[in-house]
Design a protein around this motif. Structure first.
Motif, PDB file in Angstrom:
ATOM      1  N   SER A 118       0.840  -1.194   0.000  1.00 11.47           N
ATOM      2  CA  SER A 118       0.000   0.000   0.000  1.00 11.47           C
ATOM      3  C   SER A 118       0.874   1.241   0.000  1.00 11.47           C
ATOM      4  O   SER A 118       2.074   1.176   0.210  1.00 11.47           O
ATOM      5  CB  SER A 118      -0.926   0.025   1.214  1.00 11.47           C
ATOM      6  OG  SER A 118      -0.172   0.112   2.402  1.00 11.47           O
TER       7      SER A 118
ATOM      8  N   LEU B  74      -6.296   6.205  -3.566  1.00 11.37           N
ATOM      9  CA  LEU B  74      -6.214   6.327  -2.118  1.00 11.37           C
ATOM     10  C   LEU B  74      -7.273   7.291  -1.590  1.00 11.37           C
ATOM     11  O   LEU B  74      -7.516   8.344  -2.165  1.00 11.37           O
ATOM     12  CB  LEU B  74      -4.836   6.841  -1.714  1.00 11.37           C
ATOM     13  CG  LEU B  74      -3.645   5.994  -2.155  1.00 11.37           C
ATOM     14  CD1 LEU B  74      -2.359   6.578  -1.595  1.00 11.37           C
ATOM     15  CD2 LEU B  74      -3.815   4.550  -1.729  1.00 11.37           C
TER      16      LEU B  74
ATOM     17  N   TYR C 286      -9.422   2.618   3.648  1.00 11.92           N
ATOM     18  CA  TYR C 286      -7.995   2.753   3.932  1.00 11.92           C
ATOM     19  C   TYR C 286      -7.265   1.419   3.945  1.00 11.92           C
ATOM     20  O   TYR C 286      -6.133   1.343   4.421  1.00 11.92           O
ATOM     21  CB  TYR C 286      -7.813   3.461   5.286  1.00 11.92           C
ATOM     22  CG  TYR C 286      -8.444   4.832   5.323  1.00 11.92           C
ATOM     23  CD1 TYR C 286      -7.956   5.860   4.531  1.00 11.92           C
ATOM     24  CD2 TYR C 286      -9.543   5.087   6.141  1.00 11.92           C
ATOM     25  CE1 TYR C 286      -8.540   7.117   4.549  1.00 11.92           C
ATOM     26  CE2 TYR C 286     -10.133   6.336   6.173  1.00 11.92           C
ATOM     27  CZ  TYR C 286      -9.633   7.340   5.372  1.00 11.92           C
ATOM     28  OH  TYR C 286     -10.212   8.590   5.395  1.00 11.92           O
TER      29      TYR C 286
END
Length: 357
Positions: A10, A64, A75
């Motif tokens: 991520s 994002l 998230y």
């Protein structure tokens, strides 16, 4: 000691030239922002996607969610703490006066700490739209900030005045990386400053004379000052790597990429390097300090609106200070190529890079 890298699953963005979080705290930019890809404004001051959007796509991740976005945020794959008009140093003015964001780098770092604290506290894996607690050591952190520190006072105090506090800026960036390291971060991409001497907004607003303009239409004095800052940043990051031997602190020379786009736009399939797509006034720069992209004002009894060109895919500059989606694609491809990393970082060995577009 050889560093062992985990695949960055991520992206945690602490600040970039993208302006996504501002959308969560203040009204978004008006149309025609977003016209190319999203077909509506989404808090991004451009016609489409930003480099961080393309970077997420290349890593096989969704866009994002901004940290301050309270509705429909997810998230699990990362978080975006960026804000429009933010600075490294604490601002001494209001967003309503100078468009400077109240969310400086220190505030964004505190938001990141709170984010990690909540993830650790809830200790959830793949639920409630939060990542697993161990993600912070696997994540790719991108930091792109400092331009507003550099440019906000240029007209008032000049290059020599701005240079006085630039060491504080790079020192604060290094300190932030160290704090993120102690939070678990291990891989950081730190982007340097763009060639602001080539930006239509600054070509119109900053004082200069004709002898300061190079053969590409850029202001040499301001670009030289940016180069000095970038050298300072690069040197500071070299020391930061020594202080954090288990971290990968990568200096990304996006300045060179953007400068090449402006100087040789046709070599990259573009046409206009120093002219804004969305603006007012026409001429070489199509930028007026009286009216920003998408806004209207009354001039001499007439209502004037700063509108967009019909072919943003041919422009480097969207609104005089931000890049078009076309330029952002080229920028991201250059980053992913790895040629602009210092030290070299084999991102393709740790990530399954997908085509972008």
């Amino acid at each position: 000691m050889q560093n062992v890298l985990l695949k960055p699953y991520s992206i945690l963005v602490t600040r970039i030239l993208i302006r996504v979080v501002f959308f969560g705290a203040f009204p978004a930019q008006p149309p025609p922002n977003g016209m190319t890809y999203f077909k509506k404004p989404t808090g991004r001051p451009t016609n489409g996607r930003l480099y961080i959007d393309f970077l997420a796509q290349a890593l096989g991740l969704p866009f994002l969610s901004p940290y301050l976005q309270s509705i429909e945020s997810d998230y699990r794959h990362g978080a975006n703490f960026a804000t429009s008009g933010s600075t490294v140093l604490l601002p001494n003015t209001s967003v309503f006066v100078s468009r400077t964001s109240p969310f400086s780098l220190a505030i964004q770092l505190n938001q990141m700490k709170q984010f990690k604290s909540r993830v650790d506290e809830l200790n959830l894996t793949g639920r409630n739209n939060l990542p697993p607690p161990d993600i912070f050591g696997k994540a790719l952190y991108t930091i792109y900030i400092g331009q507003n520190d550099f440019t906000s006072s240029l007209a008032a105090i000049g290059i020599s005045g701005v240079k006085q506090f630039l060491p504080q800026v790079v020192s604060q960036i290094a300190s932030t990386i160290k704090e993120l390291y102690w939070l678990g971060g291990r891989t950081f991409l730190v982007l340097n400053l763009a060639p602001i001497g080539c930006y239509p907004m600054f070509l119109v607003e900053l004082p200069h004379n004709s002898s300061d303009i190079d053969s590409f239409g850029c202001m040499m004095s301001y670009n030289n000052a940016v180069n000095e800052y970038n050298i300072m940043l690069k040197g500071t990051l070299q020391q930061t790597r020594k202080d954090l031997p288990k971290a990968n602190v990568i200096y990304v020379d996006t300045h060179m990429v953007l400068l090449d786009l402006v100087q040789y736009p046709t070599s990259h399939g573009l046409q206009h390097g120093t002219r804004a797509c969305c603006g007012h006034g026409g001429g070489a720069y199509n930028f007026s300090p009286l009216i920003f992209c998408g806004y209207s004002t009354e001039i001499n009894g007439r209502t004037i609106t700063a509108t967009a060109c019909k072919d943003p895919q041919n422009y480097v500059s969207w609104d005089g200070i931000h890049s078009t989606e076309a330029a952002n694609i080229l920028l991201t491809n250059a980053i992913l190529n790895g040629s602009y990393f210092d030290p070299p970082f084999p991102i393709h060995q740790f990530c399954d890079i997908q085509p972008i577009g």
